[in-house]
Write an enzyme that holds these catalytic residues in place. Structure first.
Site, short mmCIF file in Angstrom:
data_model
loop_
_atom_site.label_atom_id
_atom_site.label_comp_id
_atom_site.label_asym_id
_atom_site.label_seq_id
_atom_site.Cartn_x
_atom_site.Cartn_y
_atom_site.Cartn_z
N TYR A 21 0.84 -1.20 0.00
CA TYR A 21 0.00 0.00 0.00
C TYR A 21 0.88 1.26 0.00
O TYR A 21 0.67 2.17 -0.81
CB TYR A 21 -0.93 0.00 1.23
N GLU A 43 -11.19 4.95 4.44
CA GLU A 43 -10.77 5.85 5.52
C GLU A 43 -11.85 5.99 6.58
O GLU A 43 -11.56 5.99 7.78
CB GLU A 43 -10.36 7.22 4.97
N TRP A 51 -5.31 0.51 10.49
CA TRP A 51 -5.27 0.54 9.03
C TRP A 51 -5.00 -0.86 8.50
O TRP A 51 -5.48 -1.22 7.43
CB TRP A 51 -4.23 1.55 8.55
#
Length: 189
Positions: A21, A43, A51
């Site tokens: 990522y 998000e 995350w």
């Protein structure tokens, strides 16, 4: 400590997940409205979670939300809401699910008025983080300070995704993120 540094302290599958990522997505400009919407969904869903949890569920989010199709998500019915609430591949939080659907409808309206979600975002450049947060809270659901900051950093609208000495930083600059572009002055008439 920056995300760039944190990843260096990870090992194995955890490091690989984050590195993929970080190296290929984080901070790069996104020019596709559906992908921008998808990043906003991710998000929003990260709020209160790691995350890493979101990255592990990205494929589940793509499948559950019709590959982040704004038009399809905007048309979701109560049956779709229940389907999402029962989908173990995503975060099953009614407020976050409702936010995705409401935000899809907001983006459709912004597309109609501005041509695209991206053009709407560009039309507000430059803004401080605080100004962006105020704008997002006015227009979108479930968009607090951290969500807005991460969304805008991760999509190239705000600086800070990578440390200047990170090997990815130069690639980000070559991709011409909006935060690194000169501000266009309004022409005098």
């Amino acid at each position: 400590m920056s995300y760039c540094r944190v990843i260096q302290n990870m090992t194995g599958a955890q490091q690989e997940l984050h590195k993929t990522y970080h190296d290929n997505h984080y901070g790069y400009p996104i020019h596709d409205d559906n992908e921008l919407f998808g990043r906003l969904i991710m998000e929003i869903n990260q709020a209160g979670l790691s995350w890493e949890t979101i990255l592990k569920k990205e494929a589940g989010f793509r499948k559950a939300y019709h590959n982040f199709s704004i038009k399809k998500v905007a048309a979701y019915t109560e049956a779709d809401r229940e389907r999402l609430m029962n989908d173990a591949g995503i975060i099953r939080n009614r407020l976050k699910i409702n936010a995705a659907i409401e935000n899809a409808n907001t983006i459709l309206a912004l597309q109609k008025e501005h041509g695209s979600f991206e053009k709407w975002l560009e039309s507000h450049h430059p803004k401080t983080k605080e100004e962006w947060v105020k704008l997002f809270k006015k227009n979108f659901r479930f968009t607090g300070g951290e969500i807005v900051n991460e969304f805008l950093m991760s999509t190239g609208f705000l600086p800070g995704a990578h440390a200047a000495d990170c090997s990815v930083y130069a690639k980000i600059i070559k991709a011409k993120p909006l935060w690194h572009q000169p501000v266009k002055k309004a022409s005098a008439k």
